[in-house]
Design a protein around this motif. Sequence first.
Motif, short mmCIF file in Angstrom:
data_model
loop_
_atom_site.label_atom_id
_atom_site.label_comp_id
_atom_site.label_asym_id
_atom_site.label_seq_id
_atom_site.Cartn_x
_atom_site.Cartn_y
_atom_site.Cartn_z
N UNK A 1 0.85 -1.17 0.00
CA UNK A 1 0.00 0.00 0.00
C UNK A 1 0.89 1.22 0.00
N UNK A 2 0.53 2.22 -0.77
CA UNK A 2 1.33 3.44 -0.82
C UNK A 2 0.57 4.57 -1.47
N UNK A 3 1.25 5.72 -1.52
CA UNK A 3 0.69 6.92 -2.13
C UNK A 3 1.54 7.26 -3.35
N UNK A 4 0.90 7.57 -4.46
CA UNK A 4 1.62 7.89 -5.69
C UNK A 4 2.34 9.22 -5.51
N UNK A 5 3.66 9.20 -5.79
CA UNK A 5 4.46 10.42 -5.73
C UNK A 5 4.60 11.00 -7.13
N UNK A 6 4.96 10.14 -8.08
CA UNK A 6 5.10 10.60 -9.46
C UNK A 6 4.81 9.45 -10.41
N UNK A 7 4.48 9.84 -11.65
CA UNK A 7 4.16 8.86 -12.69
C UNK A 7 5.00 9.19 -13.91
N UNK A 8 5.70 8.17 -14.45
CA UNK A 8 6.49 8.33 -15.66
C UNK A 8 5.78 7.57 -16.78
N UNK A 9 5.03 8.30 -17.62
CA UNK A 9 4.27 7.66 -18.69
C UNK A 9 5.17 7.07 -19.77
N UNK A 10 6.34 7.67 -20.00
CA UNK A 10 7.23 7.19 -21.06
C UNK A 10 7.76 5.79 -20.75
N UNK A 11 8.09 5.54 -19.48
CA UNK A 11 8.66 4.24 -19.10
C UNK A 11 7.68 3.37 -18.32
N UNK A 12 6.42 3.81 -18.17
CA UNK A 12 5.38 3.07 -17.44
C UNK A 12 5.82 2.75 -16.01
N UNK A 13 6.36 3.74 -15.32
CA UNK A 13 6.79 3.56 -13.94
C UNK A 13 6.00 4.48 -13.02
N UNK A 14 5.75 3.99 -11.81
CA UNK A 14 5.07 4.77 -10.79
C UNK A 14 5.94 4.73 -9.54
N UNK A 15 6.19 5.91 -8.95
CA UNK A 15 6.94 5.99 -7.71
C UNK A 15 5.93 6.09 -6.58
N UNK A 16 5.99 5.12 -5.64
CA UNK A 16 5.07 5.07 -4.51
C UNK A 16 5.81 5.42 -3.23
N UNK A 17 5.15 6.19 -2.37
CA UNK A 17 5.68 6.44 -1.04
C UNK A 17 4.99 5.45 -0.11
N UNK A 18 5.77 4.47 0.36
CA UNK A 18 5.22 3.43 1.22
C UNK A 18 5.03 3.93 2.64
N UNK A 19 5.99 4.67 3.13
CA UNK A 19 5.92 5.34 4.43
C UNK A 19 6.78 6.58 4.30
N UNK A 20 6.67 7.52 5.22
CA UNK A 20 7.47 8.75 5.08
C UNK A 20 8.96 8.44 4.93
N UNK A 21 9.52 8.85 3.81
CA UNK A 21 10.93 8.63 3.54
C UNK A 21 11.24 7.35 2.78
N UNK A 22 10.28 6.44 2.62
CA UNK A 22 10.49 5.18 1.90
C UNK A 22 9.69 5.20 0.61
#
Length: 127
Positions: free
Chosen positions: A47-68
Amino acid sequence: MTILLFVMLGLFVFMMFRKNKKTQQQQAEMQAKFAPGVDVMTSFGLFGRIVSIDDAENKVVLELSPGNEATVHRQAVTKVIEQTEEEAPVVPDDASSLTVADTEKPAATETPEETIARLNKEDKKDN
């Protein structure tokens, strides 16, 4: 007999395409909800919160906990977690409201011997 077989085969293929179309439509609706700040769940249970989305490479950066943070493939995100409006519990300002003044009921006085006898009776009832 062969006509019935072809009808059944056609119905099977139609249902298969219909299910695939519905699945693709649900996936597209969920992908449209993706935005930074949205809580999501991945296919492997993170479970996490979306930080950023890279549409070109189909990657999503998730924040799992503060700082992770974790980078996952966009298709690994399988569910958008809807936020429910819950009322915050009322916390009293002082400890006096936490105690219940119940002076009308007399305190139950039971000797240790009476307690043991009562528990033994209850144990016999269970067996």
